[in-house]
Design an enzyme around this catalytic site. Structure first.
Site, PDB file in Angstrom:
ATOM      1  CB  VAL A 193      -0.713  -0.147   2.075  1.00  0.00           C
ATOM      2  CG1 VAL A 193      -1.709   1.181   1.110  1.00  0.00           C
ATOM      3  CG2 VAL A 193      -1.879  -1.082   1.219  1.00  0.00           C
ATOM      4  CB  CYS A 194       0.909   4.351  -2.565  1.00  0.00           C
ATOM      5  SG  CYS A 194       1.699   5.702  -2.134  1.00  0.00           S
ATOM      6  CB  VAL A 195       4.396   5.207   2.797  1.00  0.00           C
ATOM      7  CG1 VAL A 195       4.694   6.030   1.742  1.00  0.00           C
ATOM      8  CG2 VAL A 195       3.424   6.342   3.910  1.00  0.00           C
ATOM      9  CB  ALA A 215      -1.902   4.701   3.170  1.00  0.00           C
TER      10      ALA A 215
END
Lengths: 130, 136
Positions: free
Chosen positions: A77-79, A82
């Site tokens: 999941v892209c930080v 996110a």
């Protein structure tokens, strides 16, 4: 063939979240490799363990988690995406002073470099989005 | 980081505001610049609006990220393609877009234009030539 998968849309809102799952499952069943599944934009919402769909509907998050368990998939999941959307793991909760987490343990939060690396390493990057 | 060098093409098809795709696409481009790949950006459909000059977002309460495009040259992103038909269909010309440049270290740091206007057919050829297409 070695695939990298990018998912740009949220669960239940947009079919691309389902299509990405079916593509990944079919590719694995045919013996292809999935280098990484990367969740971006609203796609990060596919990783919340707090989702509660109606009982007669599919459970999109658990479905990914089960596939990942079976094939040892790397679900990232892209930080940055996110953080904007309130997708939080233990590390992010500590770093940003949040009082809860919501990510499913089969997913992990990491940077956009993971997407770029996946595009470099895979034979094909398949983008599922609007 | 990696010895594999691929042709990366970032397709930008949407208006800069209204959705977050344009801004989050730019974030991938900036991060991706560290990976030493051959990078091109393409702007087509409503994506051509992303490069327009004098964007003002005060009325919508969103960050005006358009100055970031001017920094792309510093990230070694120097090939930016804009589709002519997309401009024309929207009543735009190259003069409505920011003047984006990069400095050529092999030519005494001469400032060179980053933007090339291409036809729809040329855009298709660019897509055909790319190893990796990020579509936003």
């Amino acid at each position: 063939m070695k695939f990298a998968i990018q998912i740009n849309e949220g669960p239940y809102q947009h079919q691309s979240a389902d299509s990405a799952y079916f593509f990944t499952k079919a590719a694995l069943a045919q013996g292809h490799e999935i280098f990484r599944v990367f969740f971006y934009h609203d796609g990060v919402n596919n990783a919340t363990r707090l989702t509660t769909p109606p009982q007669d509907d599919r459970h999109i998050v658990n479905r990914w988690a089960e596939l990942a368990e079976q094939y040892n998939l790397d679900l990232v999941v892209c930080v940055a995406a996110a953080q904007r959307r309130g997708m939080v793991d233990e590390g992010e909760a500590k770093r940003n002073g949040k009082d809860a987490t919501n990510i499913h343990p089969r997913f992990r939060i990491s940077g956009l470099g993971q997407l770029v690396e996946a595009a470099i390493q895979a034979d094909r990057l398949i983008v599922f989005g609007d | 980081m990696s010895e594999i060098v691929k042709q990366f093409l970032y397709l930008n098809r949407r208006a800069p505001y209204g959705t977050i795709y344009a801004w989050e696409s730019l974030e991938v481009v900036l991060i991706g610049a560290a990976f030493d790949q051959v990078v091109s950006l393409a702007f087509l459909d409503d994506g051509v609006f992303q490069l327009t000059k004098q964007q003002d977002t005060t009325g919508i309460g969103m960050k005006n990220f358009s100055p970031t495009y001017a920094a792309l040259g510093d990230y070694d992103v120097k090939k930016i393609f804009v589709e002519r038909e997309s401009l024309e269909e929207r009543g735009l010309t190259i003069d409505d877009l920011q003047h984006l440049t990069w400095e050529d270290e092999d030519d005494d740091w001469a400032e060179k234009d980053s933007i090339t206007v291409v036809s729809r057919a040329e855009m298709a050829a660019l897509m055909d030539d790319a190893d990796v297409i990020f579509s936003f």
